[in-house]
Design a protein around this motif. Structure first.
Motif, PDB file in Angstrom:
ATOM      1  N   GLN A   1     -51.161  65.208 -59.404  1.00  0.00           N
ATOM      2  CA  GLN A   1     -49.957  65.157 -60.229  1.00  0.00           C
ATOM      3  C   GLN A   1     -49.007  66.186 -59.659  1.00  0.00           C
ATOM      4  O   GLN A   1     -49.338  67.366 -59.613  1.00  0.00           O
ATOM      5  N   GLY A   2     -47.851  65.731 -59.209  1.00  0.00           N
ATOM      6  CA  GLY A   2     -46.935  66.721 -58.662  1.00  0.00           C
ATOM      7  C   GLY A   2     -45.800  66.077 -57.897  1.00  0.00           C
ATOM      8  O   GLY A   2     -45.467  64.909 -58.117  1.00  0.00           O
ATOM      9  N   HIS A   3     -45.242  66.838 -56.969  1.00  0.00           N
ATOM     10  CA  HIS A   3     -44.025  66.391 -56.307  1.00  0.00           C
ATOM     11  C   HIS A   3     -44.334  65.712 -54.979  1.00  0.00           C
ATOM     12  O   HIS A   3     -45.316  66.021 -54.311  1.00  0.00           O
ATOM     13  N   TRP A   4     -43.444  64.762 -54.633  1.00  0.00           N
ATOM     14  CA  TRP A   4     -43.594  63.988 -53.401  1.00  0.00           C
ATOM     15  C   TRP A   4     -42.293  64.050 -52.637  1.00  0.00           C
ATOM     16  O   TRP A   4     -41.226  64.245 -53.208  1.00  0.00           O
TER      17      TRP A   4
ATOM     18  N   LYS B   1     -45.007  61.397 -49.116  1.00  0.00           N
ATOM     19  CA  LYS B   1     -46.132  62.333 -48.961  1.00  0.00           C
ATOM     20  C   LYS B   1     -46.095  63.342 -50.099  1.00  0.00           C
ATOM     21  O   LYS B   1     -45.039  63.639 -50.639  1.00  0.00           O
ATOM     22  N   MET B   2     -47.292  63.925 -50.370  1.00  0.00           N
ATOM     23  CA  MET B   2     -47.335  65.000 -51.374  1.00  0.00           C
ATOM     24  C   MET B   2     -46.592  66.189 -50.785  1.00  0.00           C
ATOM     25  O   MET B   2     -46.908  66.632 -49.682  1.00  0.00           O
ATOM     26  N   HIS B   3     -45.608  66.693 -51.516  1.00  0.00           N
ATOM     27  CA  HIS B   3     -44.780  67.748 -50.958  1.00  0.00           C
ATOM     28  C   HIS B   3     -44.165  68.520 -52.113  1.00  0.00           C
ATOM     29  O   HIS B   3     -43.422  67.956 -52.903  1.00  0.00           O
ATOM     30  N   GLY B   4     -44.476  69.818 -52.178  1.00  0.00           N
ATOM     31  CA  GLY B   4     -43.939  70.601 -53.294  1.00  0.00           C
ATOM     32  C   GLY B   4     -45.081  71.030 -54.194  1.00  0.00           C
ATOM     33  O   GLY B   4     -46.238  71.042 -53.807  1.00  0.00           O
ATOM     34  N   ILE B   5     -44.735  71.390 -55.396  1.00  0.00           N
ATOM     35  CA  ILE B   5     -45.746  71.909 -56.321  1.00  0.00           C
ATOM     36  C   ILE B   5     -46.545  70.753 -56.912  1.00  0.00           C
ATOM     37  O   ILE B   5     -45.975  69.724 -57.284  1.00  0.00           O
ATOM     38  N   GLY B   6     -47.850  70.915 -56.997  1.00  0.00           N
ATOM     39  CA  GLY B   6     -48.644  69.852 -57.597  1.00  0.00           C
ATOM     40  C   GLY B   6     -50.010  70.339 -58.012  1.00  0.00           C
ATOM     41  O   GLY B   6     -50.411  71.460 -57.729  1.00  0.00           O
ATOM     42  N   THR B   7     -50.728  69.459 -58.703  1.00  0.00           N
ATOM     43  CA  THR B   7     -52.097  69.752 -59.144  1.00  0.00           C
ATOM     44  C   THR B   7     -52.987  68.645 -58.634  1.00  0.00           C
ATOM     45  O   THR B   7     -52.677  67.477 -58.864  1.00  0.00           O
ATOM     46  N   PHE B   8     -54.059  68.993 -57.955  1.00  0.00           N
ATOM     47  CA  PHE B   8     -54.966  67.960 -57.428  1.00  0.00           C
ATOM     48  C   PHE B   8     -56.345  68.197 -58.019  1.00  0.00           C
ATOM     49  O   PHE B   8     -56.970  69.220 -57.778  1.00  0.00           O
ATOM     50  N   LYS B   9     -56.809  67.210 -58.828  1.00  0.00           N
ATOM     51  CA  LYS B   9     -58.168  67.311 -59.357  1.00  0.00           C
ATOM     52  C   LYS B   9     -59.044  66.464 -58.455  1.00  0.00           C
ATOM     53  O   LYS B   9     -58.856  65.238 -58.404  1.00  0.00           O
ATOM     54  N   TYR B  10     -59.991  67.085 -57.779  1.00  0.00           N
ATOM     55  CA  TYR B  10     -60.850  66.326 -56.871  1.00  0.00           C
ATOM     56  C   TYR B  10     -61.994  65.703 -57.648  1.00  0.00           C
ATOM     57  O   TYR B  10     -62.417  66.217 -58.682  1.00  0.00           O
ATOM     58  N   ALA B  11     -62.496  64.590 -57.120  1.00  0.00           N
ATOM     59  CA  ALA B  11     -63.622  63.915 -57.782  1.00  0.00           C
ATOM     60  C   ALA B  11     -64.836  64.834 -57.821  1.00  0.00           C
ATOM     61  O   ALA B  11     -65.680  64.727 -58.704  1.00  0.00           O
TER      62      ALA B  11
ATOM     63  N   PHE C   1     -47.863  71.802 -51.753  1.00  0.00           N
ATOM     64  CA  PHE C   1     -48.323  70.815 -50.779  1.00  0.00           C
ATOM     65  C   PHE C   1     -47.215  70.609 -49.757  1.00  0.00           C
ATOM     66  O   PHE C   1     -46.035  70.822 -50.036  1.00  0.00           O
ATOM     67  N   GLN C   2     -47.647  70.151 -48.579  1.00  0.00           N
ATOM     68  CA  GLN C   2     -46.667  69.729 -47.591  1.00  0.00           C
ATOM     69  C   GLN C   2     -47.358  68.680 -46.736  1.00  0.00           C
ATOM     70  O   GLN C   2     -48.487  68.893 -46.277  1.00  0.00           O
ATOM     71  N   ASP C   3     -46.700  67.530 -46.553  1.00  0.00           N
ATOM     72  CA  ASP C   3     -47.282  66.446 -45.741  1.00  0.00           C
ATOM     73  C   ASP C   3     -48.703  66.112 -46.172  1.00  0.00           C
ATOM     74  O   ASP C   3     -49.621  66.077 -45.339  1.00  0.00           O
ATOM     75  N   ASN C   4     -48.876  65.882 -47.469  1.00  0.00           N
ATOM     76  CA  ASN C   4     -50.186  65.493 -48.000  1.00  0.00           C
ATOM     77  C   ASN C   4     -51.248  66.577 -47.871  1.00  0.00           C
ATOM     78  O   ASN C   4     -52.420  66.321 -48.104  1.00  0.00           O
ATOM     79  N   MET C   5     -50.862  67.799 -47.424  1.00  0.00           N
ATOM     80  CA  MET C   5     -51.860  68.863 -47.261  1.00  0.00           C
ATOM     81  C   MET C   5     -51.516  70.044 -48.165  1.00  0.00           C
ATOM     82  O   MET C   5     -50.367  70.243 -48.526  1.00  0.00           O
ATOM     83  N   ARG C   6     -52.558  70.860 -48.449  1.00  0.00           N
ATOM     84  CA  ARG C   6     -52.311  72.083 -49.204  1.00  0.00           C
ATOM     85  C   ARG C   6     -51.616  73.043 -48.247  1.00  0.00           C
ATOM     86  O   ARG C   6     -52.155  73.362 -47.184  1.00  0.00           O
ATOM     87  N   HIS C   7     -50.429  73.464 -48.620  1.00  0.00           N
ATOM     88  CA  HIS C   7     -49.669  74.307 -47.706  1.00  0.00           C
ATOM     89  C   HIS C   7     -48.744  75.180 -48.532  1.00  0.00           C
ATOM     90  O   HIS C   7     -47.917  74.672 -49.273  1.00  0.00           O
TER      91      HIS C   7
END
Length: 1694
Positions: free
Chosen positions: A1139-1142, A1146-1156, A1165-1171
């Motif tokens: 959940q966050g910005h794209w 691509k995922m880019h900006g502030i977001g929350t990623f809940k992994y399985a 995030f930047q370019d789908n990566m944690r950055h």
């Protein structure tokens, strides 16, 4: 009786405008009265000053209700004491007792009258010997007297509001506002569970409680109620498992060891019917039996027994439909009491009866065993006592479990010894004869063969053989001599049970049922067996269940039942026998007949249906039923010639009056019944010979002279008609509208019954049509039924309006036109869909087989005059016929409109209604054309593609078969055919075709100037192509057609927008759904949301076939903005959820990623990566490896500064990372108090480092692994001894040392000072920490690197960020903001003006206020920065991080925050001076003003407020948020000192004030002499404690509640002022403190203030104090406090 008050009659609106008030009474509500029906009869006009609204007639009197709510009586009124002799039949007298009331309904019984007032009160007068007026003491009631209808069930009896009233000869019924029935008077016709008559007080008829009664009517000794059917949920299940009334299970299962007993013996306390009542329908005379009779409220009938008697007799063939399903009956159990055919087969009588069972194929329909078996069975039974067995049998067999209160009464009835023998015998006679009469007299001869008789003889030895059943006595009671009859009637009335018939009928039935199936099988009810063998039938409900939902309460219900009760000797109850009923019972055969009105004559009953037919039953002695058939115990249709539609009825003692539509719309009157001769009433024969009564209804010739009759009433021998004159054509138009609707409904019904039903029932239907068309036909049938039902309801509503108000206001079709428009629209669509799919063509063959070669019926119904028209076209015409009726609506509304002034509201309403219906008619005509055009297109279209493209709702708009449109750059020989439908553009080639849905199609013309080509550019989500037209006209045509089609497709087809109102082109931005077929990333994914020119743009949702879902915003076809993305993980069976910005997909900006896996990442995030900066939590606290990392990420890896909290090992690392490894300098603290700072390499402690343990043992030197020493180093003990050398081994498990041991010289105390380790040198420098967090903030302000960027752009970015977040929060209310928060945001959206001119204190203050607000909301970049810093600070220094050795780093970290935030602030406010810069003084003139309040100024802010410092500006914002972890560290660091100090404080505080002051050496002159205690001065004595300098003490205690150093210093200053105040008050003169005087007093205050962590407070102030304050007044005061602290620690006790 003779009751026609149809619901509540509201008084007519003020009269027509054309005729003034004074003569209006001459136009409306004119009353005409007459008797009989010969040509010589002329009605007489009863003259009244006001229009009559309603009349009611008794045997020899009548009651009239006139406008204004007054009531008149006329005729013979024996109950009036002062009966005026010259009151002729036509001279009404006013009932003055009602003059104050406004009456809305009147009613007349045989010899009494009633009235209902506007507020629902009841007034009765007239004969009262049987209690029919509801007043207990009087035999007659001369004048209208109020009768209270009270509900005794409520705690305080509540008055029931009454809507309607009906009166019989000895009883009265009222209909309450809750639609329940209340009764009073005498006789079984009350329907009450009582034996005591008369009933004076109105009582509720419990039997109908809970049902919705619409109308009541009373005959002389019977009652009728029109009841709305129960709601449809019970109707949908063929057989309910629960009783529809009392909701108990019908079937219960009991598990025995070897078998299961399935019992359906359920007793419903609400049930009624005892015997399975026949609904015989006679073959030749009557109408053919219309299949299964079932009302929506009954379970479908499960068995039919057909008995044909071919023996000679009055009726050569009786086809009998017996409802053996004991639907809503006492036992609710559907077992068959087949008395008719039980033993006929066994006895072998040769009377020619053939028994045909309709159960399972070839099943033996007689479940009875033979005589022998019966005898043996009875023998077995007779061992036990007779009475007991009987009781048991009754309970078990008929399952008659009476309510407790009636048990005693019942048991006495159940034991044969108690009963009068005659009653028993006659009860059984009546049982058998009632069964017999239902089948016809033939069966009586088989009575001897009934084993029932043997059974009866066995159980009632006193009865003896019953010698044949006496025939039916006309008008009498079946069952023998008169006194017996009387006794039977009494015993029946005396029943307190809930059943209607006799208890002993139950018993007999119980016995016969126990004998019904021999052996074990008797445990399973026949109903269950039948249930198992019933074949499945596909059914389309042609009566819409529950009517139209929206129509709800607006229109009268058509799904009704008629219930009757009371005496039945003339068959007036309609149950097929002559038995009385003590309680209401539903007349089954009327349940599906849509009865809208019931009426009762003295001994006959009438039911008027929505199809304008009249069913009549009961006494037919004078032909009053309108037909000459018999038996008259069941409802039959009155014989009226074709096309006569009855819409009101009246019933007298021996006649019936019908008000009907004829050929013209002026109503006509028919009369049926006895001819009345004035003065020769008793002469039975007409002088001319023949009958003195009618064989069938006759037309009354004078009816055309009466004007427009709106209602008829009858009673005694009289008839009354109410008529209106046709003022301005208004009345005529209303009548025409209602008549047209009635005619239309009859038409629709006949099509439904004669065409639609038979077609749907055809066997060959589904094979001829195929599955899809069959479904369409069923849907067409459903829509047709709905339309038909709506029309029926509407015609009933219009009819009611004629009978009552005759006004425009209440026309449903004006107020709620949408119900009609929607129903017609839906119907037209369903016909069109069926037509397009070639349904009518396919239907032609089966219907040809059915209707034969010459479909006259079809032709007549379709109103087609042409010859040799093909059958399919006839069917099309027939089903499109209802559309014509819309024009009729329009025409009639317009006609009504012409009766009004153009300016009036009514005219406006009628005009609007007219235009709505006309517009819809045109729209539907266009729809029909489209459907026919499409149908013809499919006929000519090549077959292969037809199958996939032909859809029911799809209509053709235009196609390019004439080569008018070609594809640009197509090959020479390619064939391109474009077909535009209402939902798609199809591009067809030789063998393939492609479908472009219109909702996602954009078309734009290509300018012609330069190319000379007529081109159209077509854009779809995945293709763009150019079409070339052959001419500019053709181009314009296609452009317009496509645009219009797109517009229609988007607005949801079916809006009746005329061509003129459409836009030139559909919007370029729209909402639509689309499934991608070739785009690599989105292949087979479905997108639903906003589009812009062929690309997803705006909010939308994408679902991939593998389960991934993205919900959020798009830009130019890619995910961009805020979005929610779910990725299912196959292996873990859980989802990854982002959940966050794209940005750009691509995922880019502030977001929350809940992994399985359970990990959670929150950050950048930047370019789908944690950055960037982010926090990763692994595992929950109780899982295998819970840990938290917060810090910098680069390309999905931990790189840069970060804090890692390993919860399992209890370690926290704060340092530099690279590629997920600890690499560089860092610090580790553990929960056991170990502290390490130094170098890390490859995730291990490697290199030089410092290690301290809890007890201050220190090692400085080389490390090779975690906590493993390896190499040169120095180990220092807590006491100062140290080793120097090389070390190997793990800390805490034994070290190998090669080196020297030193014990420092005790006298060189300066030597060990040098040994103390300086911490923090090997840790990460504070300004290196959290760089990512600050960089992010700069980026938000639009700067690439700190300090590089434009101020203006930064402010714009802030405004944009705030506005978008506010909008986002507004769109999703679950993130709701408080109102103050919203206001803060609004105020922040304004960019503060950058002032020109010198920087002043005001500007400084405005900046300070802005910062406080900005840091308060995380939506502002500074606020977000602040929130992140607080989070990382807490992550670092809470938990394991609360280690005293980290204090220095914690303080330095805050200082570095201040410096870096100050840099941001100066970037935003460039004219703010740099750190330490001075704020210029204001000019001199304002200085003078300032001087006056200079002292106050001094108190508020210290003098150095004139110098800009980051700590003064930012600490107030930052420090309160970081205070808890920071102060904890101070407390840990100062723990030892504070303990010493505290011990001393506690000790010294034990002394009273004087002693302590003396001990501290305070000079006597400063000792307070008196102190205020609770506002009064009190002397200080030697024992006084905690009273001196109390205010100063309290002030100083506030130091613990403040956060920033400046606030704490402020507290110290106020404390000094309080001390000064107190000293001044006692010294009374001005003086100046010297430090020597002040210190002891202040020391006293500090002691008395008892501040627990004073050492921590002092250190905190010292570390974070503004440097420019140190030398001012505050600085001196602070030094004093510090001195006090040290003094207390070293205070020696004396």
């Amino acid at each position: 009786m003779h009751q026609h008050c149809h619901g509540q009659i509201s008084v007519m609106e003020s009269q027509r405008k054309s005729s003034g008030e004074e003569d209006s009474s001459g136009e409306r509500g004119l009353l005409h009265t007459w008797k009989g029906y010969s040509y010589s009869v002329t009605p007489e006009r009863v003259l009244l000053s006001r229009p009559v609204l309603q009349a009611a007639l008794g045997t020899r009197h009548g009651v009239l209700l006139v406008e204004g709510g007054q009531v008149y009586s006329l005729g013979e009124l024996p109950w009036k004491q002062s009966q005026v002799s010259d009151v002729g039949p036509l001279k009404p007298i006013l009932e003055s007792a009602l003059s104050g009331q406004r009456v809305v309904v009147v009613a007349a019984g045989s010899f009494h009258s009633g009235a209902v007032t506007e507020d629902g009160g009841v007034h009765m007068w007239g004969e009262n010997s049987s209690g029919q007026c509801g007043l207990s003491s009087l035999a007659v009631v001369p004048n209208p007297t109020p009768v209270a209808v009270l509900d005794p069930d409520t705690s305080t009896p509540q008055t029931i509001r009454v809507l309607d009233l009906a009166c019989g000869e000895q009883h009265s019924l009222a209909l309450s506002a809750q639609h329940e029935v209340w009764a009073w008077g005498s006789g079984c016709q009350l329907g009450l569970v009582t034996t005591i008559f008369p009933v004076w007080k109105p009582q509720k008829v419990e039997h109908l409680a809970g049902r919705h009664v619409l109308q009541v009517a009373c005959g002389a000794f019977h009652s009728l109620a029109l009841v709305r059917c129960l709601p449809p949920q019970e109707a949908r299940r063929p057989l309910p498992d629960k009783c529809g009334q009392c909701n108990q299970l019908l079937y219960t299962m009991t598990d025995k060891e070897d078998h299961v007993i399935i019992s359906d013996s359920h007793y419903c306390p609400l049930g009624v019917e005892l015997l399975a009542e026949g609904e015989a329908r006679l073959g030749p005379g009557g109408s053919p039996p219309p299949g299964l009779q079932s009302s929506p409220s009954e379970p479908l009938l499960s068995s039919h027994t057909t008995v044909s008697a071919s023996a000679p007799g009055p009726h050569p063939s009786i086809t009998e439909h017996t409802d053996y399903e004991r639907g809503r009956t006492v036992a609710q159990n559907g077992e068959v009491l087949t008395t008719t055919d039980c033993d006929i087969s066994v006895a072998g009588t040769d009377s020619g009866l053939t028994v045909g069972g309709v159960g399972g194929a070839g099943s033996q329909n007689s479940p009875y065993p033979d005589d022998q078996a019966v005898k043996e069975y009875l023998k077995k039974l007779s061992d036990t006592s007779l009475a007991e067995e009987t009781a048991k049998m009754t309970i078990a067999g008929a399952s008659f479990q009476p309510p407790a209160d009636s048990l005693d009464l019942l048991t006495s009835n159940l034991i044969p010894g108690v009963m009068p023998v005659t009653t028993t015998s006659s009860a059984l006679n009546s049982l058998v004869s009632s069964c017999a009469s239902a089948v016809g007299e033939r069966v009586v001869s088989t009575y001897e063969a009934l084993s029932l008789k043997k059974m009866i003889n066995y159980y009632y030895p006193g009865v003896g053989g019953v010698a044949g059943v006496p025939g039916r006595v006309q008008g009498g009671f079946p069952g023998g001599p008169a006194e017996e009859r009387v006794r039977l009637e009494e015993s029946m009335q005396g029943k307190k049970s809930c059943s209607t018939g006799d208890i002993r009928e139950e018993e007999a039935e119980g016995l016969s049922r126990r004998l019904s199936l021999p052996g074990l099988l008797s445990q399973v009810s026949p109903r269950l067996l039948r249930r198992a063998s019933r074949p499945r039938v596909r059914a389309v409900p042609l009566t819409p269940v529950g009517g139209l939902p929206e129509a709800g309460e607006l229109l009268p219900s058509l799904q009704t039942e008629v219930w009757s009760w009371g005496r039945g000797e003339d068959g007036q109850l309609g149950h097929g026998d002559n038995l009385p009923r003590l309680q209401p019972l539903c007349i089954k055969c009327l349940s599906s007949k849509e009865v809208v009105l019931v009426a009762a004559g003295a001994h006959h009953s009438l039911a008027l249906t929505a199809q304008s037919q009249v069913f009549s039953w009961g006494s037919n002695s004078s032909g009053q039923l309108g037909h000459m058939e018999s038996p008259t115990t069941i409802p039959r249709l009155a014989k009226l010639s074709e096309g006569i539609r009855v819409w009101d009825v009246g019933a007298g003692v021996q006649h019936t009056l019908f008000l009907a539509d004829g050929d013209c719309y002026q109503p006509i009157l028919y009369y049926s019944g006895q001819q009345v001769r004035e003065g020769a009433q008793d002469a039975p024969q007409d002088q001319t010979g023949g009958y003195s009564y009618t064989q069938q209804p006759v037309l009354l010739p004078f009816c055309m002279n009466l004007g427009y009759v709106s209602g008829v009433f009858a009673g005694g021998q009289s008839c009354v008609a109410l008529a209106d004159r046709n003022v301005m054509g208004f009345i005529a138009s209303l009548h025409e509208l209602a008549a047209a609707e009635r005619k239309f409904y009859c038409k629709l019904s006949s099509v439904k019954n004669h065409i639609l039903r038979p077609l749907l029932d055809l066997e060959s239907l589904s094979t001829a049509l195929g599955p899809s068309s069959t479904v369409l036909l069923q849907s067409l049938a459903r829509c047709y039924s709905r339309l038909c039902h709506l029309t029926g309801q509407h015609s009933a509503s219009l009819t009611a309006n004629l009978r009552r108000r005759r006004e425009v206001k209440s026309l449903v079709m004006l107020e709620h036109a949408s119900i009609f428009l929607d129903t017609y629209n839906e119907y037209c669509c369903s016909v069109g869909n069926f037509l397009v799919m070639g349904g009518f063509q396919a239907l032609a063959k089966p219907s040809l087989d059915f209707f034969g070669k010459c479909p006259e019926l079809l032709q007549r119904l379709a109103e087609s005059s042409e010859e040799n028209i093909p059958l399919s076209e006839l069917l099309v015409a027939l089903f499109y016929l209802p559309m014509r009726h819309l024009h009729e609506y329009g025409r009639l509304l317009l006609k009504l409109g012409t009766c009004f002034e153009v300016s009036s509201v009514d005219y406006q309403k009628l005009q609007d209604g007219c235009s709505k219906f006309e517009a819809l008619a045109l729209h539907l005509k266009r729809k029909r054309k489209e459907a026919e055009y499409t149908y013809h297109f499919w006929k000519s279209f090549p077959g292969k593609m037809t199958d996939s493209l032909r859809k029911p709702h799809r209509r053709l708009i235009c196609e390019s078969s004439n080569k008018a449109l070609t594809l640009q750059n197509s090959g020479r020989f390619s064939v391109n055919w474009f077909i535009l439908f209402n939902d798609a553009l199809v591009h067809a080639q030789f063998s393939t075709h492609h479908v472009f849905p219109l909702a996602t199609l954009w078309v734009e013309p290509i300018p012609e100037e330069n190319t000379g080509l007529y081109g159209l550019k077509v854009i779809s989500p995945e293709e763009t192509f150019t079409l070339l037209a052959c001419s500019s006209m053709e181009k314009a045509k296609w452009l317009r057609s496509i645009n219009q089609a797109v517009d229609q497709a988007m607005s949801g087809a079916g809006q009746s927008g005329s061509g003129a109102g459409q836009r030139a082109e559909p919007p370029i931005s729209r909402t639509a759904s689309y499934t991608f077929y070739k785009d690599s990333r989105l292949k087979e994914a479905t997108y639903e949301g906003r589009w812009l020119a062929g690309k997803p743009n705006g909010r939308g949702i994408v679902k991939w076939p593998d389960g991934r879902i993205y919900t959020g915003t798009f830009k130019n076809g890619l995910e961009d903005g805020f979005g929610d993305y779910v990725i299912p993980s196959k292996t873990l069976n859980k989802n990854d959820h982002y959940q966050g910005h794209w940005k750009e997909g691509k995922m880019h900006g502030i977001g929350t990623f809940k992994y399985a896996t359970g990990e959670l990442y929150e950050g950048s995030f930047q370019d789908n990566m944690r950055h960037g900066h982010g926090m990763l939590r692994s595992g929950t606290l109780n899982s295998s490896s819970p840990s938290v990392f917060i810090g910098q990420w680069v390309h999905d890896k931990k790189t840069g500064y970060g804090v890692f909290d390993d919860i399992t090992r209890g370690e926290k690392y704060m340092g530099i990372w690279q590629d997920d490894q600890r690499q560089g300098t860092g610090v580790i603290v553990t929960q056991f108090g170990l502290y390490y700072e130094g170098a890390f390499n490859n995730n291990k402690m490697q290199g030089t480092g410092v290690l301290l343990s809890e007890d201050d043992t220190t090692y400085e030197g080389e490390f090779s692994e975690d906590w493993t020493l390896n190499g040169k180093g120095v180990l220092t003990m807590a006491n100062g001894d140290y080793f120097e050398g090389s070390f190997t081994g793990e800390w805490g498990s034994g070290l190998k040392v090669t080196g020297s041991y030193f014990k420092p010289n005790l006298y060189h105390s300066d030597g060990d000072k040098g040994r103390a380790v300086k911490l923090g040198r090997l840790a990460v420098r504070p300004e290196e920490k959290w760089r990512a967090v600050f960089e992010e903030c700069w980026r938000r302000l639009g700067c690439e690197a700190p300090g590089q960027g434009e101020n203006q752009r930064a402010w714009e970015n802030i405004a944009v960020a705030l506005t978008t977040s506010r909008r986002q929060h507004r769109d999703s209310p679950e993130l709701n903001l408080s109102r103050t928060h919203n206001r803060t945001l609004e105020s922040l959206e304004f960019i503060p003006q950058q002032h020109v001119g010198p920087f002043t204190m005001e500007k400084y203050d405005s900046i300070r206020h802005y910062l406080i607000k900005a840091c308060d909301t995380p939506l502002h970049p500074l606020g977000r920065l602040m929130e992140t810093l607080v989070a990382v600070y807490r992550m670092t220094y809470v938990g394991v991080g609360a280690n005293r050795r980290l204090l220095l780093q914690a303080v330095n970290e805050i200082m570095s925050y201040l410096a870096r935030i100050f840099q941001l602030v100066r970037f935003l406010f460039p004219d703010l001076p740099e750190e330490g810069g001075a704020i210029p003084e204001p000019s001199s003139d304002s200085q003078d003003k300032k001087d006056s309040n200079c002292t106050d100024n001094q108190l508020e802010s210290p003098k150095p407020g004139r110098v800009v410092s980051s700590s003064a500006l930012l600490l107030p914002v930052l420090l309160p948020r970081l205070y808890p972890p920071l102060f904890t560290l101070y407390a840990l660091e100062k723990e030892r000192e504070d303990d010493v100090y505290w011990e001393c404080v506690l000790r010294l505080n034990k002394q009273p004030d004087m002693a302590l002051l003396a001990f501290l050496g305070v000079q006597h002159k400063f000792w307070p002499v008196s102190v205020p205690v609770l506002g009064e001065k009190t002397e200080v004595v030697s024992s006084t404690k905690d009273a001196c300098f109390a205010s100063a003490t309290e002030t100083l205690q506030q130091i613990s509640t403040t956060f920033t150093p400046s606030d704490k210093l402020q507290v110290i200053q106020l404390t000094f002022e309080e001390i000064t105040k107190e000293v001044m008050s006692s010294l009374k003169d001005n003086f100046l403190w010297s430090m020597d005087d002040l210190f002891p007093v202040f020391l006293y205050v500090v002691l008395r203030a008892r501040i627990r962590n004073l050492g921590s407070e002092v250190s905190l102030i010292e570390d974070l104090m503004d440097p420019c304050v140190q030398h001012g007044e505050h600085g001196i005061m602070f030094t004093t406090l510090k001195a006090c602290y040290y003094q207390i620690q070293h205070e020696k006790t004396t």
